[in-house]
Design a protein around this motif. Structure first.
Motif, PDB file in Angstrom:
ATOM      1  N   ASP A  90       0.829  -1.202   0.000  1.00 30.71           N
ATOM      2  CA  ASP A  90       0.000   0.000   0.000  1.00 30.71           C
ATOM      3  C   ASP A  90       0.870   1.260   0.000  1.00 30.71           C
ATOM      4  OD1 ASP A  90      -2.412  -1.408   0.055  1.00 30.71           O
ATOM      5  OD2 ASP A  90      -2.437  -1.477   2.249  1.00 30.71           O
ATOM      6  N   VAL A  91       1.981   1.191   0.707  1.00 26.63           N
ATOM      7  CA  VAL A  91       2.907   2.325   0.725  1.00 26.63           C
ATOM      8  C   VAL A  91       3.486   2.535  -0.671  1.00 26.63           C
ATOM      9  CG1 VAL A  91       5.050   3.237   1.705  1.00 26.63           C
ATOM     10  CG2 VAL A  91       3.437   1.974   3.166  1.00 26.63           C
ATOM     11  N   VAL A  92       3.882   1.443  -1.311  1.00 25.71           N
ATOM     12  CA  VAL A  92       4.428   1.522  -2.664  1.00 25.71           C
ATOM     13  C   VAL A  92       3.417   2.169  -3.605  1.00 25.71           C
ATOM     14  CG1 VAL A  92       5.164   0.162  -4.661  1.00 25.71           C
ATOM     15  CG2 VAL A  92       5.989  -0.436  -2.369  1.00 25.71           C
ATOM     16  N   GLU A  93       2.185   1.665  -3.605  1.00 29.90           N
ATOM     17  CA  GLU A  93       1.169   2.176  -4.521  1.00 29.90           C
ATOM     18  C   GLU A  93       0.778   3.613  -4.198  1.00 29.90           C
ATOM     19  OE1 GLU A  93       0.369   0.867  -7.233  1.00 29.90           O
ATOM     20  OE2 GLU A  93       1.313  -1.085  -6.909  1.00 29.90           O
ATOM     21  N   SER A  94       0.773   3.959  -2.925  1.00 25.19           N
ATOM     22  CA  SER A  94       0.455   5.333  -2.527  1.00 25.19           C
ATOM     23  C   SER A  94       1.498   6.307  -3.049  1.00 25.19           C
ATOM     24  CB  SER A  94       0.358   5.432  -1.004  1.00 25.19           C
ATOM     25  OG  SER A  94      -0.674   4.627  -0.493  1.00 25.19           O
ATOM     26  N   ILE A  95       2.752   5.924  -2.926  1.00 29.51           N
ATOM     27  CA  ILE A  95       3.822   6.799  -3.395  1.00 29.51           C
ATOM     28  C   ILE A  95       3.811   6.909  -4.921  1.00 29.51           C
ATOM     29  CG2 ILE A  95       6.354   6.955  -3.587  1.00 29.51           C
ATOM     30  CD1 ILE A  95       6.466   5.954  -0.684  1.00 29.51           C
ATOM     31  N   ARG A  96       3.516   5.829  -5.603  1.00 23.82           N
ATOM     32  CA  ARG A  96       3.408   5.894  -7.060  1.00 23.82           C
ATOM     33  C   ARG A  96       2.244   6.790  -7.489  1.00 23.82           C
ATOM     34  NH1 ARG A  96       4.644  -0.542  -8.397  1.00 23.82           N
ATOM     35  NH2 ARG A  96       6.899  -0.410  -8.034  1.00 23.82           N
ATOM     36  N   PHE A  97       1.132   6.700  -6.773  1.00 21.27           N
ATOM     37  CA  PHE A  97      -0.011   7.567  -7.062  1.00 21.27           C
ATOM     38  C   PHE A  97       0.365   9.024  -6.826  1.00 21.27           C
ATOM     39  CE2 PHE A  97      -3.818   9.870  -5.674  1.00 21.27           C
ATOM     40  CZ  PHE A  97      -4.671   9.642  -6.748  1.00 21.27           C
ATOM     41  N   ALA A  98       1.078   9.286  -5.714  1.00 18.35           N
ATOM     42  CA  ALA A  98       1.503  10.657  -5.423  1.00 18.35           C
ATOM     43  C   ALA A  98       2.403  11.193  -6.532  1.00 18.35           C
ATOM     44  CB  ALA A  98       2.225  10.707  -4.079  1.00 18.35           C
ATOM     45  N   GLY A  99       3.286  10.331  -7.048  1.00 17.37           N
ATOM     46  CA  GLY A  99       4.142  10.748  -8.151  1.00 17.37           C
ATOM     47  C   GLY A  99       3.342  11.090  -9.387  1.00 17.37           C
ATOM     48  N   ASP A 100       2.344  10.275  -9.696  1.00 16.80           N
ATOM     49  CA  ASP A 100       1.490  10.538 -10.862  1.00 16.80           C
ATOM     50  C   ASP A 100       0.737  11.849 -10.710  1.00 16.80           C
ATOM     51  OD1 ASP A 100       2.310   8.126 -11.903  1.00 16.80           O
ATOM     52  OD2 ASP A 100       0.517   7.024 -11.256  1.00 16.80           O
ATOM     53  N   GLN A 101       0.323  12.144  -9.484  1.00 19.32           N
ATOM     54  CA  GLN A 101      -0.484  13.338  -9.225  1.00 19.32           C
ATOM     55  C   GLN A 101       0.354  14.549  -8.822  1.00 19.32           C
ATOM     56  OE1 GLN A 101      -3.814  13.549  -9.585  1.00 19.32           O
ATOM     57  NE2 GLN A 101      -3.983  11.419 -10.269  1.00 19.32           N
ATOM     58  N   ARG A 102       1.665  14.362  -8.761  1.00 19.29           N
ATOM     59  CA  ARG A 102       2.591  15.431  -8.347  1.00 19.29           C
ATOM     60  C   ARG A 102       2.247  15.955  -6.953  1.00 19.29           C
ATOM     61  NH1 ARG A 102       3.737  18.893 -13.946  1.00 19.29           N
ATOM     62  NH2 ARG A 102       4.365  17.076 -15.179  1.00 19.29           N
ATOM     63  N   LEU A 103       1.996  15.018  -6.060  1.00 22.19           N
ATOM     64  CA  LEU A 103       1.736  15.342  -4.663  1.00 22.19           C
ATOM     65  C   LEU A 103       2.988  15.090  -3.835  1.00 22.19           C
ATOM     66  CD1 LEU A 103      -1.706  13.569  -4.055  1.00 22.19           C
ATOM     67  CD2 LEU A 103      -1.326  16.037  -4.223  1.00 22.19           C
ATOM     68  N   SER A 104       3.219  15.911  -2.848  1.00 24.23           N
ATOM     69  CA  SER A 104       4.237  15.579  -1.862  1.00 24.23           C
ATOM     70  C   SER A 104       3.646  14.559  -0.891  1.00 24.23           C
ATOM     71  CB  SER A 104       4.696  16.826  -1.115  1.00 24.23           C
ATOM     72  OG  SER A 104       3.616  17.433  -0.437  1.00 24.23           O
ATOM     73  N   VAL A 105       4.522  13.873  -0.150  1.00 22.15           N
ATOM     74  CA  VAL A 105       4.093  12.806   0.752  1.00 22.15           C
ATOM     75  C   VAL A 105       4.611  13.085   2.155  1.00 22.15           C
ATOM     76  CG1 VAL A 105       4.243  10.346   1.302  1.00 22.15           C
ATOM     77  CG2 VAL A 105       4.004  11.086  -1.085  1.00 22.15           C
ATOM     78  N   ALA A 106       3.711  13.082   3.119  1.00 30.42           N
ATOM     79  CA  ALA A 106       4.075  13.185   4.529  1.00 30.42           C
ATOM     80  C   ALA A 106       3.673  11.870   5.196  1.00 30.42           C
ATOM     81  CB  ALA A 106       3.361  14.354   5.195  1.00 30.42           C
ATOM     82  N   ALA A 107       4.624  11.197   5.811  1.00 27.76           N
ATOM     83  CA  ALA A 107       4.347   9.917   6.470  1.00 27.76           C
ATOM     84  C   ALA A 107       4.237  10.121   7.976  1.00 27.76           C
ATOM     85  CB  ALA A 107       5.444   8.908   6.165  1.00 27.76           C
ATOM     86  N   THR A 108       3.296   9.413   8.595  1.00 24.99           N
ATOM     87  CA  THR A 108       3.147   9.485  10.045  1.00 24.99           C
ATOM     88  C   THR A 108       2.766   8.114  10.580  1.00 24.99           C
ATOM     89  OG1 THR A 108       1.987  10.554  11.882  1.00 24.99           O
ATOM     90  CG2 THR A 108       0.721  10.204   9.861  1.00 24.99           C
ATOM     91  N   GLY A 109       3.409   7.728  11.671  1.00 23.10           N
ATOM     92  CA  GLY A 109       3.068   6.469  12.317  1.00 23.10           C
ATOM     93  C   GLY A 109       2.200   6.678  13.540  1.00 23.10           C
ATOM     94  N   THR A 110       2.586   7.657  14.373  1.00 21.67           N
ATOM     95  CA  THR A 110       1.867   7.904  15.627  1.00 21.67           C
ATOM     96  C   THR A 110       1.399   9.342  15.763  1.00 21.67           C
ATOM     97  OG1 THR A 110       3.931   8.431  16.804  1.00 21.67           O
ATOM     98  CG2 THR A 110       3.234   6.126  16.774  1.00 21.67           C
ATOM     99  N   GLY A 111       1.703  10.187  14.776  1.00 19.79           N
ATOM    100  CA  GLY A 111       1.288  11.582  14.839  1.00 19.79           C
ATOM    101  C   GLY A 111       2.287  12.495  15.500  1.00 19.79           C
ATOM    102  N   HIS A 112       3.401  11.954  16.005  1.00 13.90           N
ATOM    103  CA  HIS A 112       4.423  12.778  16.658  1.00 13.90           C
ATOM    104  C   HIS A 112       5.367  13.400  15.622  1.00 13.90           C
ATOM    105  CE1 HIS A 112       3.182  10.161  20.031  1.00 13.90           C
ATOM    106  NE2 HIS A 112       3.586  11.138  20.806  1.00 13.90           N
ATOM    107  N   GLY A 113       6.018  14.484  16.053  1.00 17.16           N
ATOM    108  CA  GLY A 113       7.132  15.024  15.300  1.00 17.16           C
ATOM    109  C   GLY A 113       6.791  15.641  13.962  1.00 17.16           C
ATOM    110  N   VAL A 114       5.681  16.387  13.874  1.00 21.62           N
ATOM    111  CA  VAL A 114       5.349  17.056  12.616  1.00 21.62           C
ATOM    112  C   VAL A 114       6.296  18.239  12.409  1.00 21.62           C
ATOM    113  CG1 VAL A 114       3.593  18.337  11.331  1.00 21.62           C
ATOM    114  CG2 VAL A 114       2.944  16.357  12.726  1.00 21.62           C
ATOM    115  N   ILE A 115       6.955  18.249  11.270  1.00 23.23           N
ATOM    116  CA  ILE A 115       7.909  19.312  10.975  1.00 23.23           C
ATOM    117  C   ILE A 115       7.313  20.317   9.989  1.00 23.23           C
ATOM    118  CG2 ILE A 115      10.190  19.813   9.985  1.00 23.23           C
ATOM    119  CD1 ILE A 115      11.040  17.034  11.043  1.00 23.23           C
TER     120      ILE A 115
END
Length: 465
Positions: free
Chosen positions: A58-83
């Protein structure tokens, strides 16, 4: 805020590429606000799309979709450490990629991307082993480790990032790699300290250590004794063994009903620490403090390492917070004078919750600095400042106090920062200070190789060379 919308056909096509159970959440969905929420409630972000991954594919396909749509990607596991907020981005939740496998013989743990340290700690302790978690087991393993990871076993066993055997990571082109000393070694170097700039980690293997019992806790003294307590701390840690990781803290407890009477609405100078050698040696090590002055509260004792969270007692429930930090080059009286002036309340409520100076060195400094992107291993004293900021006014006031405190301590600053202690815009503005000049230049070249279009630009500010 304007949020990108996708057609029904685009979303339907995306769903066919994802596994069953993988949620795709759009701004119009009922649970969008809950899904976009960070642990730090001061963060208010509006992603274009949120995907709750079930599997690495799912991560692979999500990143490929983001590339197709020219979206940046922000990953979060627990919601901590938003920069950098995930505004107009694909917010990729990895919290469901959780799990731990302990190998007692090899003394290692494989950890899924969405796993919190508490899960690893519990499983490892059942095997008589310990991971290199930080002060709070409620924090996610991946984000903490990518930024370095300096916890209560740090001086004895080093940083969490130093104990990684390999990462499993999906890069900007949708390739799922293993990064280790033997495979994609350049990426392995950058992931250890460089944050989430080079891909989305789906799992990692870490080394564990034979620690089951520690001597740890806090000694609380009147804040009026802060100067003398700080002088003793400086002398005490000068020849401290590596088994001891200690900190000096000024803490302002809020006047809330749920706070115990002994602490409610009061300020303290606190010695806190963790000794991972024989308990009787830990007791002897604390003797100078107890002989100097009887603490108001003394909860230092032998404890299972599984209970290490009791040392810092970090909050578990989400709160609106502001955090900052710096490395100190040395300790002297002017530092405690500055801390008392800007942290301890003099007129009205305190602007900051606490400030803490943690003793580094030991095994952290023993690692060859060229082996990881993490820098400033020679620095010995880490300063962290934290405020609770429920309103924009309190946020501005706390920021002002932190700026004034940093200005007062300028002659004593090392010049570098520990990036895990920074969030938001400050983390991005001060990213170059988190690394040596050589490491930062190398990170920019690595960025150009693995993420030339800055898809993962929601981490530390490392533009492609």
């Amino acid at each position: 805020m304007t949020v990108t919308h996708f057609s029904t056909a685009e979303l339907a096509y995306l769903q066919t590429r994802l596994t069953r159970g993988c949620r795709v959440i759009t701004p119009g969905d009922e649970d969008y606000d809950e899904a976009r929420r960070a642990w730090n409630l001061a963060v208010d972000q509006y992603p274009a799309l949120i995907i709750q991954a079930q599997t690495p594919s799912d991560v692979v396909e999500s990143i490929r979709f983001a590339g197709d749509q020219r979206l940046s990607v922000a990953a979060t596991g627990t919601g901590h450490g938003v920069i950098r907020n995930a505004d107009e981005a694909l917010l990729l939740h990895t919290s469901r990629l959780a799990g731990v496998r302990i190998d007692p013989t090899a003394q290692t743990a494989w950890v899924g991307a969405g796993t919190k340290w508490e899960t690893v700690l519990k499983a490892a302790q059942m095997a008589g082993l310990a991971p290199l978690l930080g002060s709070s087991p409620d924090v996610g393993v991946v984000g903490y480790t990518l930024g370095g990871g300096f916890g209560w076993l740090g001086r004895k066993y080093g940083l969490a990032t130093d104990s990684v055997n390999y990462f499993e990571v999906v890069t900007a082109n949708g390739e799922h790699l293993r990064a280790s000393a033997a495979e994609s070694a350049d990426l392995f170097w950058g992931l250890r300290g460089g944050g989430g700039n080079f891909g989305v980690v789906t799992g990692l293997e870490i080394r564990l250590y034979p620690v089951t019992t520690v001597y740890g806790g806090n000694l609380y003294y009147p804040v009026e004794s802060a100067g003398k307590a700080f002088a003793l701390f400086r002398q005490w840690i000068a020849d401290a063994p590596d088994e001891l990781t200690a900190a000096f803290t000024l803490m302002n407890f809020p006047p809330f009903p749920e706070v115990p009477d002994v602490f409610r609405g009061r300020s303290f100078a606190i010695l806190r620490g963790c000794y991972c050698g024989p308990v009787e040696q830990g007791e002897a090590l604390l003797r100078p403090w107890r002989e100097w002055q009887t603490p108001l509260v003394d909860d230092f004792k032998a404890m299972p390492f599984a209970e290490v969270a009791r040392i810092s007692n970090d909050p578990i429930d989400p709160i609106p917070a502001l955090t900052s930090g710096a490395w100190l080059s040395h300790l002297d009286d002017e530092i405690i004078e500055g801390l008392v002036q800007h942290v301890v309340p003099h007129h009205g409520p305190p602007a900051l919750l606490f400030s803490e100076i943690r003793h580094a060195g030991g095994a952290i400094a023993a690692v060859d600095p060229s082996t990881t992107a993490y820098s400033h291993r020679e620095a010995r004293y880490s300063l962290q400042m934290v405020a609770v900021v429920p309103t924009p006014e309190s946020h501005a006031n706390a920021g002002h106090h932190i700026t004034q405190l940093r200005r007062a301590l300028t002659p004593h600053l090392h010049g570098g920062v520990y990036l895990n202690f920074l969030e938001g815009e400050e983390a991005r503005e001060r990213t170059p200070q988190g690394f040596s000049a050589e490491a930062y230049a190398r990170l920019q070249k690595l960025k150009a190789r693995y993420d030339p279009h800055n898809m993962f630009g929601h981490s530390f500010a490392i533009p492609p060379a």
